[in-house]
Every structure is written in structure tokens, then in C-alpha cells.
Design a protein around this motif. Structure first.
Motif, PDB file in Angstrom:
ATOM      1  N   ILE A  13      -2.145   5.432  -9.361  1.00  0.00           N
ATOM      2  CA  ILE A  13      -2.511   5.420  -7.946  1.00  0.00           C
ATOM      3  C   ILE A  13      -2.823   4.020  -7.434  1.00  0.00           C
ATOM      4  N   GLY A  14      -3.021   3.058  -8.355  1.00  0.00           N
ATOM      5  CA  GLY A  14      -3.411   1.712  -7.964  1.00  0.00           C
ATOM      6  C   GLY A  14      -2.460   1.041  -6.997  1.00  0.00           C
ATOM      7  N   SER A  15      -1.159   1.243  -7.192  1.00  0.00           N
ATOM      8  CA  SER A  15      -0.155   0.617  -6.318  1.00  0.00           C
ATOM      9  C   SER A  15      -0.398   0.922  -4.851  1.00  0.00           C
ATOM     10  N   LEU A  16      -1.051   2.043  -4.593  1.00  0.00           N
ATOM     11  CA  LEU A  16      -1.258   2.469  -3.207  1.00  0.00           C
ATOM     12  C   LEU A  16      -2.056   1.439  -2.420  1.00  0.00           C
ATOM     13  N   SER A  17      -2.959   0.701  -3.089  1.00  0.00           N
ATOM     14  CA  SER A  17      -3.716  -0.337  -2.379  1.00  0.00           C
ATOM     15  C   SER A  17      -2.780  -1.457  -1.913  1.00  0.00           C
ATOM     16  N   ILE A  18      -1.723  -1.721  -2.681  1.00  0.00           N
ATOM     17  CA  ILE A  18      -0.716  -2.716  -2.279  1.00  0.00           C
ATOM     18  C   ILE A  18       0.191  -2.136  -1.192  1.00  0.00           C
ATOM     19  N   PHE A 207     -16.686  -8.987  -2.489  1.00  0.00           N
ATOM     20  CA  PHE A 207     -15.637  -8.473  -3.370  1.00  0.00           C
ATOM     21  C   PHE A 207     -14.275  -8.883  -2.800  1.00  0.00           C
ATOM     22  N   ILE A 208     -13.474  -9.552  -3.614  1.00  0.00           N
ATOM     23  CA  ILE A 208     -12.160 -10.017  -3.147  1.00  0.00           C
ATOM     24  C   ILE A 208     -11.079  -9.054  -3.610  1.00  0.00           C
ATOM     25  N   ASP A 209     -10.362  -8.489  -2.643  1.00  0.00           N
ATOM     26  CA  ASP A 209      -9.239  -7.586  -2.915  1.00  0.00           C
ATOM     27  C   ASP A 209      -7.945  -8.392  -2.769  1.00  0.00           C
ATOM     28  N   PRO A 210      -7.233  -8.626  -3.895  1.00  0.00           N
ATOM     29  CA  PRO A 210      -6.018  -9.458  -3.807  1.00  0.00           C
ATOM     30  C   PRO A 210      -4.809  -8.747  -3.184  1.00  0.00           C
ATOM     31  N   ALA A 211      -4.966  -7.478  -2.800  1.00  0.00           N
ATOM     32  CA  ALA A 211      -3.831  -6.739  -2.228  1.00  0.00           C
ATOM     33  C   ALA A 211      -3.296  -7.410  -0.961  1.00  0.00           C
ATOM     34  N   GLN A 212      -4.203  -7.907  -0.115  1.00  0.00           N
ATOM     35  CA  GLN A 212      -3.773  -8.560   1.127  1.00  0.00           C
ATOM     36  C   GLN A 212      -2.964  -9.827   0.822  1.00  0.00           C
ATOM     37  N   MET A 213      -3.441 -10.603  -0.164  1.00  0.00           N
ATOM     38  CA  MET A 213      -2.720 -11.825  -0.547  1.00  0.00           C
ATOM     39  C   MET A 213      -1.337 -11.488  -1.096  1.00  0.00           C
ATOM     40  N   ALA A 215       0.516  -8.862  -0.424  1.00  0.00           N
ATOM     41  CA  ALA A 215       1.398  -8.419   0.666  1.00  0.00           C
ATOM     42  C   ALA A 215       1.914  -9.611   1.479  1.00  0.00           C
ATOM     43  N   LYS A 216       1.050 -10.587   1.698  1.00  0.00           N
ATOM     44  CA  LYS A 216       1.479 -11.815   2.414  1.00  0.00           C
ATOM     45  C   LYS A 216       2.510 -12.579   1.587  1.00  0.00           C
ATOM     46  N   ASP A 217       2.304 -12.633   0.264  1.00  0.00           N
ATOM     47  CA  ASP A 217       3.282 -13.293  -0.625  1.00  0.00           C
ATOM     48  C   ASP A 217       4.655 -12.633  -0.511  1.00  0.00           C
ATOM     49  N   VAL A 218       4.667 -11.298  -0.451  1.00  0.00           N
ATOM     50  CA  VAL A 218       5.928 -10.557  -0.331  1.00  0.00           C
ATOM     51  C   VAL A 218       6.597 -10.880   1.002  1.00  0.00           C
ATOM     52  N   ARG A 219       5.820 -10.859   2.079  1.00  0.00           N
ATOM     53  CA  ARG A 219       6.395 -11.162   3.403  1.00  0.00           C
ATOM     54  C   ARG A 219       7.007 -12.567   3.431  1.00  0.00           C
ATOM     55  N   LYS A 220       6.269 -13.543   2.887  1.00  0.00           N
ATOM     56  CA  LYS A 220       6.765 -14.930   2.866  1.00  0.00           C
ATOM     57  C   LYS A 220       8.013 -15.060   1.999  1.00  0.00           C
ATOM     58  N   PHE A 221       8.011 -14.374   0.856  1.00  0.00           N
ATOM     59  CA  PHE A 221       9.167 -14.438  -0.044  1.00  0.00           C
ATOM     60  C   PHE A 221      10.418 -13.902   0.652  1.00  0.00           C
TER      61      PHE A 221
END
Length: 267
Positions: A13-18, A207-213, A215-221
């Protein structure tokens, strides 16, 4: 290639946060979400097992012709992603890693924490990342969050608050933790789903959630490589490799309505 999906997977289920962040960042893109519950958890596997599993999973996903595969799990991203990239050259891969530079930048108490699977916590690769990205004067505490990840995967956090608080409290251990630490990275994609519990237990900790980072990496790529879909509304295709009924119940409780297809793996 532009119209091909972005595939996202981890051990459940973890992928869902991404996925949630990707739908905000790249709403036009079709997403393929693969929850590989047959191999849950990744955190207890050896380096070799993890490497082979990643290679086999990505090769399996190639039949859906993804233009990009997101390895939405810290454990394999930290431990084996560089090796997997050398073995699978048919598709670009993006991983997700503990955002240690960000944590080091934000801490005022010069003491940060990493919550992750037992495999990530014990890995030499994480140790190398810490040495590379965290200045020596900043202390780093590691928390084995595997019991919390197990609880999230089974959906316990959605229906049993007392048990969830108890498990998280045991993982964090120290009653005065927030007097020492002011930043903790959520270095498993399962952990953002218990963020409200963490905030209630440690209200002064960031608490730092890296999911946002990620998703931004994917958009930029996608933009940089001219692979981005320009218009339309993206579809979400969901596949699970085991325990479809329990998985479906959890994602429905989180507001995901798309149908779930159960697939059977031979590795």
C-alpha cells in the motif's frame, strides 16, 4: 511513448503515498500502480534477494510498456537501485531515498531521525548516504519502523487507534524524544499514512515526507526528456499480486475507487 503510462510499485500500500502526489503533479499522465504484496515486506530481504526481485518486477512491468518506472520504496532504492539500473536498461528508473540533506538543513537541535525498514536501517548503503549528506556535527538516530509498516499494510491504522498509537510509541521508544530531535524523515512510503499519529505523539517534531519530492522529480524528468503528456485526464490502473480483498478494503477507505486487478507472478 508520450502516451505510455508511468509505472509505480512497491511491496504493497506504500506506493499510494507516491500515487497521491503524482496525481497532483502530473494529472494528465496515466499511472500504473502495482502493489506487490506477494513479496511484502521488502525490508527483511537480503541484498541479493532484493536485487533479483527488483529486476524481475521491472521486467514484468515492461509488458505494460511504461515510459518510466518509479521504484516507490526506500529499501530497494537505497540498497540496490544502482545495480538494477545496470541490469535493466530498457526503461528509465526513479527511486525514492531518505531526504537527509533536507533534514540536515532544517534541524535546529543538530539531531535528526530516520524512520525506515529494518533492511534500510541496517544497510551499509544508508550509512554511506549519511556520511555523504549529513554534516558530522549533526547526530542521526535510526528507528526500525517495520512494525508500523506491517500495521499500515494490514489497514490496522484505519480501524484501531489505540493499537496504532501503542506500536508507534514502542518504535519511537524515548518519552523525551522531542526534547532531543526536531526533524524525522519518513523513509518508508507506508509511513505518511500514520502522520497524524506521529504529529499527535511528537507535535514539535517536523516529519519530512519524501513523496512530494519524488513526484516533482518525476515531473521534471518527463519534461526534460520530452516524455510528458500535455493534455487529458490521466487514468489509474491498479494491480495487486496477493491479498486483493484486504488491499481493496484499505484503498477504498482511503478514497481510491478504481478497480483492482489481481495478478499472479511466477518469481
Amino acid at each position: 511513448m508520450t502516451n505510455n503510462p508511468v509505472a509505480v510499485f512497491d511491496s504493497g500500500i506504500g506506493s499510494l503515498s507516491i500515487i497521491r502526489e503524482l496525481r497532483r503533479e502530473i494529472p494528465a499522465e496515466d499511472l500504473l500502480y502495482f502493489a506487490d504484496r506477494a513479496h511484502f515486506p521488502y525490508g527483511g530481504k537480503s541484498h541479493q534477494e532484493l536485487r533479483e526481485l527488483m529486476i524481475n518486477t521491472i521486467r514484468y512491468l515492461l509488458r505494460y510498456k511504461p515510459k518510466l518506472v518509479v521504484v516507490a520504496s526506500n529499501t530497494p532504492s537505497v540498497q540496490v537501485l544502482d545495480e538494477v539500473r545496470r541490469a535493466v536498461t530498457d526503461v528509465p528508473l526513479i527511486g525514492i531515498r531518505p531526504p537527509l540533506k533536507e533534514a540536515a538543513r532544517l534541524t535546529k537541535k543538530k539531531h535528526i531521525g530516520i524512520m525506515a525498514t529494518s533492511g534500510t536501517i541496517r544497510s551499509k548503503e544508508l550509512e554511506i548516504q549519511i556520511r555523504r549528506e549529513v554534516p558530522q556535527h549533526i547526530l542521526v538516530a535510526r528507528f526500525d519502523a517495520s512494525p508500523i509498516i506491517e500495521l499500515v499494510e494490514r489497514g490496522v491504522h484505519l480501524e484501531d487507534e489505540r493499537r496504532t498509537f501503542d506500536v508507534i510509541s514502542r518504535v519511537l521508544g524515548d518519552d523525551d524524544l522531542d526534547k532531543k530531535i526536531d526533524v524525522i524523515t519518513l523513509s518508508s512510503t507506508h509511513l505518511p499514512f500514520v502522520k497524524r499519529y506521529l504529529n499527535a505523539l511528537l507535535p514539535t517534531v517536523r516529519f519530512i515526507d519524501p513523496a512530494q519530492m519524488a513526484a516533482k522529480d518525476v515531473r521534471k524528468f518527463l519534461a526534460f526528456n520530452r516524455m510528458a503528456k500535455k493534455s487529458g485526464s490521466g487514468r489509474l490502473q491498479i494491480m495487486v499480486s496477493d491479498g486483493k480483498r484486504e488491499f481493496e478494503k484499505s484503498i477504498r477507505a482511503m478514497g481510491i475507487r478504481e478497480p483492482v486487478e489481481e495478478v499472479f507472478l511466477t518469481f
